[in-house]
Write an enzyme that holds these catalytic residues in place. Structure first.
Site, PDB file in Angstrom:
ATOM      1  N   SER A 121       0.838  -1.256  -0.131  1.00 22.98           N
ATOM      2  CA  SER A 121       0.032   0.017  -0.012  1.00 22.98           C
ATOM      3  C   SER A 121       0.737   1.245   0.005  1.00 22.98           C
ATOM      4  O   SER A 121       0.216   2.347  -0.046  1.00 22.98           O
ATOM      5  CB  SER A 121      -0.771  -0.054   1.313  1.00 22.98           C
ATOM      6  N   HIS A 142      -2.306  -2.941  -6.243  1.00 23.11           N
ATOM      7  CA  HIS A 142      -2.979  -2.641  -4.883  1.00 23.11           C
ATOM      8  C   HIS A 142      -4.294  -2.875  -4.850  1.00 23.11           C
ATOM      9  O   HIS A 142      -5.344  -2.098  -5.470  1.00 23.11           O
ATOM     10  CB  HIS A 142      -2.622  -1.339  -4.580  1.00 23.11           C
ATOM     11  N   GLU A 154      -5.258  -0.362  -7.856  1.00 21.32           N
ATOM     12  CA  GLU A 154      -4.367   0.699  -8.405  1.00 21.32           C
ATOM     13  C   GLU A 154      -3.461  -0.288  -8.875  1.00 21.32           C
ATOM     14  O   GLU A 154      -2.615  -1.027  -8.263  1.00 21.32           O
ATOM     15  CB  GLU A 154      -3.889   1.583  -7.167  1.00 21.32           C
ATOM     16  N   ASN A 193      -4.116   6.357  -0.656  1.00 20.12           N
ATOM     17  CA  ASN A 193      -3.797   6.350   0.516  1.00 20.12           C
ATOM     18  C   ASN A 193      -3.198   7.833   0.680  1.00 20.12           C
ATOM     19  O   ASN A 193      -2.943   8.428   1.754  1.00 20.12           O
ATOM     20  CB  ASN A 193      -2.612   5.309   0.590  1.00 20.12           C
TER      21      ASN A 193
HETATM   22  N1  CAA Z   1     -16.676 -11.112   2.095  1.00 16.76           N
HETATM   23  C1  CAA Z   1     -18.022 -11.412   1.713  1.00 16.76           C
HETATM   24  N2  CAA Z   1     -18.918 -10.479   2.122  1.00 16.76           N
HETATM   25  C2  CAA Z   1     -18.795  -9.363   2.972  1.00 16.76           C
HETATM   26  C3  CAA Z   1     -17.436  -9.693   3.346  1.00 16.76           C
HETATM   27  C4  CAA Z   1     -16.603 -10.251   2.846  1.00 16.76           C
HETATM   28  N3  CAA Z   1     -14.989 -10.169   3.444  1.00 16.76           N
HETATM   29  N4  CAA Z   1     -17.599  -8.429   4.277  1.00 16.76           N
HETATM   30  C5  CAA Z   1     -18.414  -7.830   4.260  1.00 16.76           C
HETATM   31  N5  CAA Z   1     -19.452  -8.442   3.389  1.00 16.76           N
HETATM   32  C6  CAA Z   1     -20.923  -8.094   2.906  1.00 16.76           C
HETATM   33  C7  CAA Z   1     -21.678  -8.618   4.312  1.00 16.76           C
HETATM   34  O1  CAA Z   1     -22.196  -9.879   4.369  1.00 16.76           O
HETATM   35  C8  CAA Z   1     -22.942  -7.777   3.971  1.00 16.76           C
HETATM   36  O2  CAA Z   1     -23.920  -8.132   3.067  1.00 16.76           O
HETATM   37  P1  CAA Z   1     -25.711  -7.851   3.123  1.00 16.76           P
HETATM   38  O3  CAA Z   1     -25.418  -6.297   2.836  1.00 16.76           O
HETATM   39  O4  CAA Z   1     -26.103  -8.651   2.120  1.00 16.76           O
HETATM   40  O5  CAA Z   1     -25.715  -8.324   4.319  1.00 16.76           O
HETATM   41  C9  CAA Z   1     -22.657  -6.525   3.426  1.00 16.76           C
HETATM   42  O6  CAA Z   1     -20.947  -6.692   2.767  1.00 16.76           O
HETATM   43  C10 CAA Z   1     -22.200  -5.268   4.342  1.00 16.76           C
HETATM   44  O7  CAA Z   1     -21.296  -5.906   5.362  1.00 16.76           O
HETATM   45  P2  CAA Z   1     -21.738  -5.396   7.023  1.00 16.76           P
HETATM   46  O8  CAA Z   1     -23.222  -5.389   7.255  1.00 16.76           O
HETATM   47  O9  CAA Z   1     -20.884  -6.504   7.933  1.00 16.76           O
HETATM   48  O10 CAA Z   1     -20.927  -4.130   7.166  1.00 16.76           O
HETATM   49  P3  CAA Z   1     -21.031  -2.672   6.359  1.00 16.76           P
HETATM   50  O11 CAA Z   1     -22.197  -2.505   6.027  1.00 16.76           O
HETATM   51  O12 CAA Z   1     -20.130  -1.912   7.277  1.00 16.76           O
HETATM   52  O13 CAA Z   1     -20.123  -3.055   5.215  1.00 16.76           O
HETATM   53  C11 CAA Z   1     -18.185  -2.715   4.000  1.00 16.76           C
HETATM   54  C12 CAA Z   1     -18.763  -3.650   5.229  1.00 16.76           C
HETATM   55  C13 CAA Z   1     -18.132  -3.187   2.746  1.00 16.76           C
HETATM   56  C14 CAA Z   1     -16.677  -3.025   4.564  1.00 16.76           C
HETATM   57  C15 CAA Z   1     -18.202  -1.187   4.217  1.00 16.76           C
HETATM   58  O14 CAA Z   1     -18.234  -0.651   5.531  1.00 16.76           O
HETATM   59  C16 CAA Z   1     -17.324  -0.427   3.315  1.00 16.76           C
HETATM   60  O15 CAA Z   1     -17.376  -0.421   2.287  1.00 16.76           O
HETATM   61  N6  CAA Z   1     -16.309   0.275   4.280  1.00 16.76           N
HETATM   62  C17 CAA Z   1     -15.312   1.074   3.758  1.00 16.76           C
HETATM   63  C18 CAA Z   1     -14.191   0.259   3.201  1.00 16.76           C
HETATM   64  C19 CAA Z   1     -12.915   0.791   2.817  1.00 16.76           C
HETATM   65  O16 CAA Z   1     -12.932   2.185   2.782  1.00 16.76           O
HETATM   66  N7  CAA Z   1     -12.082   0.067   2.334  1.00 16.76           N
HETATM   67  C20 CAA Z   1     -10.785   0.718   1.812  1.00 16.76           C
HETATM   68  C21 CAA Z   1     -10.043   0.809   2.819  1.00 16.76           C
HETATM   69  S1  CAA Z   1      -8.286   1.578   2.038  1.00 16.76           S
HETATM   70  C22 CAA Z   1      -7.447   0.170   1.741  1.00 16.76           C
HETATM   71  O17 CAA Z   1      -7.771  -0.800   1.852  1.00 16.76           O
HETATM   72  C23 CAA Z   1      -5.915   0.714   1.196  1.00 16.76           C
HETATM   73  C24 CAA Z   1      -4.880   0.685   1.996  1.00 16.76           C
HETATM   74  O18 CAA Z   1      -3.867   0.371   1.711  1.00 16.76           O
HETATM   75  C25 CAA Z   1      -4.969   0.990   3.489  1.00 16.76           C
END
Ligand code: CAA
Length: 288
Positions: A121, A142, A154, A193
């Site tokens: 990352s 990424h 990315e 990031n």
């Molecule tokens: N596999 C399959 N399905 C998944 C899953 C996984 N690992 N994680 C979550 N889900 C599904 C759940 O089953 C749920 O399905 P339904 O809507 O049908 O019930 C749905 O996704 C939503 O999950 P949750 O209800 O548990 O929680 P949520 O509504 O908060 O969603 C999330 C979870 C998709 C992670 C959402 O919160 C989100 O998009 N968050 C932001 C994530 C983000 O910004 N990621 C990027 C980070 S930066 C990065 O990664 C780069 C770096 O280098 C640091």
């Protein structure tokens, strides 16, 4: 070259998800390799949990889940994992020396035409690539957490990455159902990031300075900016340690303004790394 066989190195938070996407969406044969049986088993457990969620949503059938699992080959031996792979995706810990050692080893065992991509990352692709004799076949790939759901990859060019390598990564990313952006220069934090980490750091600073509670910072940003998850919760989700190390890199390589908030450093020192340790700003002990 069409990528049919993938090796994913590292079965942790990102590696297991990348392996799953390669097997589930791109329908590739996937070797998932880590350094201990415990890590490999944990990666396969997380894949099983994720498949259960897709099954519950009926986006995957029982028969498809079985096929996906049959395409995944957990293993410990690095040579066996990479020797017949078209694409190797590295997702080992974010330490430059560990990554350089892994790339040097992979370079010895992989087919000459194989592409070696890093899910780093923040670390320089050029620096990782220079540990191999094929820097033109090394690229940043990424993924975002959770890789099963996040649509973006990315693609980062190192100083010597060839156009052909970028094209192959673009095509395999599409096969995985992802959208891509090209980062034309190997620069710390790439695109996402570089924007996200300062935003998360500001969110902690608001808490550190007593301006707002974590819950209100999250409420403000989820409702005010429509983020799916507030920045403090996202910090816990990504890991405070990971965020700290990226912030330090941005500060060291770009500008002093990226200095991490003292509260972030203090929480990392206390072992409050977020979801992965059970506690960060929030308590995750009762969640998956
Ligand atoms: N596999 C399959 N399905 C998944 C899953 C996984 N690992 N994680 C979550 N889900 C599904 C759940 O089953 C749920 O399905 P339904 O809507 O049908 O019930 C749905 O996704 C939503 O999950 P949750 O209800 O548990 O929680 P949520 O509504 O908060 O969603 C999330 C979870 C998709 C992670 C959402 O919160 C989100 O998009 N968050 C932001 C994530 C983000 O910004 N990621 C990027 C980070 S930066 C990065 O990664 C780069 C770096 O280098 C640091």
């Amino acid at each position: 070259m069409e990528v049919k066989k993938v090796a994913v190195l590292g079965a942790g938070l990102m590696g297991h998800g990348i392996a799953q996407v390669a097997a589930q969406v791109a329908r590739c044969e996937v070797n998932l390799r880590d350094i201990s049986q415990e890590f490999v088993d944990n990666g396969m457990r997380m894949i099983n949990n994720s498949l259960q969620r897709f099954l519950r949503k009926q986006t995957v059938t029982e028969a498809e889940a079985k096929e996906i699992l049959a395409r995944l080959h957990p293993m410990l031996d690095l040579k066996e994992a990479v020797e017949d792979a078209d694409l190797i995706v590295e997702a080992v810990p974010e330490k430059v020396e560990i990554k350089r050692n892994v790339f040097a080893e992979v370079d010895k065992f992989a087919k000459p035409e194989a592409i070696i991509a890093s899910n780093t990352s923040s670390i320089s692709i050029t620096e990782i690539a220079s540990a191999t004799n094929r820097p033109e076949k090394v690229c940043g790939m990424h993924f975002f957490n959770p890789p099963q759901l996040m649509k973006l990859i990315e693609i980062i060019r190192g100083a010597k990455t060839s156009d052909e390598t970028v094209d192959i990564i673009v095509n395999v990313s599409k096969k995985m159902g992802k959208e891509t952006v090209i980062v034309k220069k190997d620069s710390p934090g790439f695109i996402v990031n570089r924007i996200l980490i300062p935003a998360l750091n500001e969110a902690i600073s608001l808490v550190h300075e007593g301006i707002a509670d974590p819950e209100d910072v999250d409420k403000a940003i989820t409702l005010g900016l429509n983020w799916p998850m507030g920045p403090i919760k996202l910090l816990d989700y990504l890991g405070l340690d990971t965020t700290l190390s990226i912030a330090e890199l941005l500060r060291d390589e770009l500008a002093p303004k990226y200095r991490p908030c003292p509260l972030l450093r203090q929480m990392v020192r206390a072992g409050l790394h977020g979801r992965k340790t059970g506690k960060g700003f929030y308590d995750w002990t009762r969640k998956e």
